[in-house]
Structures are given as C-alpha cells and as structure tokens.
Scaffold this motif. Sequence first.
Motif, mmCIF file in Angstrom:
data_model
loop_
_atom_site.group_PDB
_atom_site.id
_atom_site.type_symbol
_atom_site.label_atom_id
_atom_site.label_comp_id
_atom_site.label_asym_id
_atom_site.label_seq_id
_atom_site.Cartn_x
_atom_site.Cartn_y
_atom_site.Cartn_z
ATOM 1 N N THR A 68 0.827 -1.212 0.000
ATOM 2 C CA THR A 68 0.000 0.000 0.000
ATOM 3 C C THR A 68 0.857 1.256 0.000
ATOM 4 O OG1 THR A 68 -0.265 -0.140 2.402
ATOM 5 C CG2 THR A 68 -2.029 -1.053 1.063
ATOM 6 N N ALA A 69 1.997 1.235 0.695
ATOM 7 C CA ALA A 69 2.875 2.408 0.675
ATOM 8 C C ALA A 69 3.480 2.609 -0.716
ATOM 9 C CB ALA A 69 3.978 2.264 1.713
ATOM 10 N N SER A 70 3.881 1.521 -1.362
ATOM 11 C CA SER A 70 4.419 1.626 -2.726
ATOM 12 C C SER A 70 3.368 2.160 -3.686
ATOM 13 C CB SER A 70 4.898 0.258 -3.213
ATOM 14 O OG SER A 70 5.950 -0.188 -2.415
ATOM 15 N N LEU B 65 1.094 6.540 -6.890
ATOM 16 C CA LEU B 65 -0.064 7.374 -7.240
ATOM 17 C C LEU B 65 0.179 8.849 -6.952
ATOM 18 C CD1 LEU B 65 -3.022 5.163 -5.988
ATOM 19 C CD2 LEU B 65 -2.499 5.765 -8.347
ATOM 20 N N ALA B 66 0.861 9.144 -5.850
ATOM 21 C CA ALA B 66 1.044 10.546 -5.450
ATOM 22 C C ALA B 66 2.059 11.270 -6.331
ATOM 23 C CB ALA B 66 1.484 10.621 -3.993
ATOM 24 N N SER B 67 3.125 10.604 -6.733
ATOM 25 C CA SER B 67 4.172 11.313 -7.473
ATOM 26 C C SER B 67 4.386 10.795 -8.881
ATOM 27 C CB SER B 67 5.497 11.216 -6.716
ATOM 28 O OG SER B 67 5.961 9.886 -6.727
ATOM 29 N N TRP C 177 4.160 17.707 -0.036
ATOM 30 C CA TRP C 177 2.739 17.402 -0.226
ATOM 31 C C TRP C 177 2.539 16.064 -0.937
ATOM 32 C CZ3 TRP C 177 -0.153 19.559 3.037
ATOM 33 C CH2 TRP C 177 0.143 20.832 3.490
ATOM 34 N N GLU C 178 3.454 15.712 -1.828
ATOM 35 C CA GLU C 178 3.371 14.393 -2.456
ATOM 36 C C GLU C 178 3.631 13.299 -1.424
ATOM 37 O OE1 GLU C 178 4.734 15.377 -7.029
ATOM 38 O OE2 GLU C 178 6.271 14.985 -5.514
ATOM 39 N N GLY C 179 4.570 13.549 -0.521
ATOM 40 C CA GLY C 179 4.838 12.590 0.552
ATOM 41 C C GLY C 179 3.654 12.445 1.492
ATOM 42 N N ALA C 180 3.028 13.570 1.836
ATOM 43 C CA ALA C 180 1.837 13.526 2.685
ATOM 44 C C ALA C 180 0.692 12.805 1.973
ATOM 45 C CB ALA C 180 1.412 14.942 3.070
ATOM 46 N N GLY D 13 -1.239 9.366 3.116
ATOM 47 C CA GLY D 13 -2.702 9.282 3.184
ATOM 48 C C GLY D 13 -3.256 8.150 2.352
ATOM 49 N N ILE D 14 -2.704 7.953 1.165
ATOM 50 C CA ILE D 14 -3.143 6.858 0.304
ATOM 51 C C ILE D 14 -2.813 5.514 0.946
ATOM 52 C CG2 ILE D 14 -2.750 5.717 -1.919
ATOM 53 C CD1 ILE D 14 -2.322 8.582 -3.076
ATOM 54 N N ALA D 15 -1.630 5.412 1.539
ATOM 55 C CA ALA D 15 -1.238 4.167 2.216
ATOM 56 C C ALA D 15 -2.160 3.895 3.408
ATOM 57 C CB ALA D 15 0.210 4.231 2.664
ATOM 58 N N ALA D 16 -2.498 4.926 4.170
ATOM 59 C CA ALA D 16 -3.401 4.751 5.314
ATOM 60 C C ALA D 16 -4.790 4.327 4.842
ATOM 61 C CB ALA D 16 -3.486 6.044 6.117
ATOM 62 N N ALA D 17 -5.283 4.939 3.768
ATOM 63 C CA ALA D 17 -6.587 4.565 3.228
ATOM 64 C C ALA D 17 -6.570 3.127 2.712
ATOM 65 C CB ALA D 17 -6.990 5.533 2.114
ATOM 66 N N GLY D 18 -5.473 2.735 2.071
ATOM 67 C CA GLY D 18 -5.347 1.357 1.606
ATOM 68 C C GLY D 18 -5.335 0.367 2.755
ATOM 69 N N SER D 19 -4.662 0.732 3.834
ATOM 70 C CA SER D 19 -4.616 -0.125 5.007
ATOM 71 C C SER D 19 -6.002 -0.252 5.649
ATOM 72 C CB SER D 19 -3.623 0.446 6.013
ATOM 73 O OG SER D 19 -3.539 -0.365 7.152
ATOM 74 N N LEU D 20 -6.730 0.846 5.718
ATOM 75 C CA LEU D 20 -8.088 0.828 6.252
ATOM 76 C C LEU D 20 -8.988 -0.056 5.395
ATOM 77 C CD1 LEU D 20 -10.247 1.904 8.214
ATOM 78 C CD2 LEU D 20 -10.576 3.798 6.615
ATOM 79 N N LEU D 21 -8.916 0.112 4.082
ATOM 80 C CA LEU D 21 -9.722 -0.687 3.164
ATOM 81 C C LEU D 21 -9.387 -2.172 3.291
ATOM 82 C CD1 LEU D 21 -11.806 -0.689 0.880
ATOM 83 C CD2 LEU D 21 -9.916 -0.392 -0.717
ATOM 84 N N LYS D 22 -8.107 -2.505 3.388
ATOM 85 C CA LYS D 22 -7.692 -3.904 3.559
ATOM 86 C C LYS D 22 -8.253 -4.478 4.850
ATOM 87 C CE LYS D 22 -4.823 -7.144 5.220
ATOM 88 N NZ LYS D 22 -4.774 -7.493 6.624
ATOM 89 N N GLY D 23 -8.240 -3.698 5.926
ATOM 90 C CA GLY D 23 -8.778 -4.162 7.203
ATOM 91 C C GLY D 23 -10.278 -4.405 7.143
ATOM 92 N N ILE D 24 -10.996 -3.541 6.408
ATOM 93 C CA ILE D 24 -12.437 -3.723 6.256
ATOM 94 C C ILE D 24 -12.734 -4.969 5.429
ATOM 95 C CG2 ILE D 24 -14.506 -2.726 5.193
ATOM 96 C CD1 ILE D 24 -13.347 0.035 6.015
#
Length: 90
Positions: free
Chosen positions: A35-37, A42-44, A55-58, A62-73
């Motif tokens: 998810t981080a990769s 996607l960001a850069s 801002w690309e790093g942030a 955020g994308i990695a955190a959203a991916g992790s949340l989605l995977k957990g759901i």
Amino acid sequence: MASNLPTAGDVETVVKTAATYTRDLAERTVWTFLTASAGVALASGPADMFHLSFWEGASAAGIAAAGSLLKGIIARFVGAKNSASTAPGV
C-alpha cells in the motif's frame, strides 16, 4: 428489549501463539509495503517516485493509510470476523 451482545455461537476463539503472531506480522508487513508503494506511485508518479515534495509525501502517506483501512475492512469479510487480518486463525 433485545440484547446486542454476542452469544456463544457468535464468538470465535483464536489462540494466540508465536506462529499466529508471525503470520499476522508477515501479512501486515507485506500489505504495508504494497500500500505504501502504491501510495508513492499514485502521489508522485512512477517515473518521479524518488523526488517527492512534502505534499506528495503527505499524499502518499494518506493513500497508504486509506489502503490499510480498506484492507482491514475487507479482511473482516474474508478472515475471522473480529480480526483485521486475512491470515486464517489470526
């Protein structure tokens, strides 16, 4: 008044051992890397992924955190009902 508490038939007992811990840790490590990769790509953009702005790093985080949340759901429906892991028995 009906109770919302789980009954004995709804409870799944998971025995935590070193093997389940290792499976869970390995799964979380692999999914975090993926998810981080994906977030960085996607960001850069894949061609410029080693020159991120703040801002690309942030955005990547955020994308990695959203991916992790989605995977957990999704894992709730794939693996054990009360676990964010898709590994069986974790």
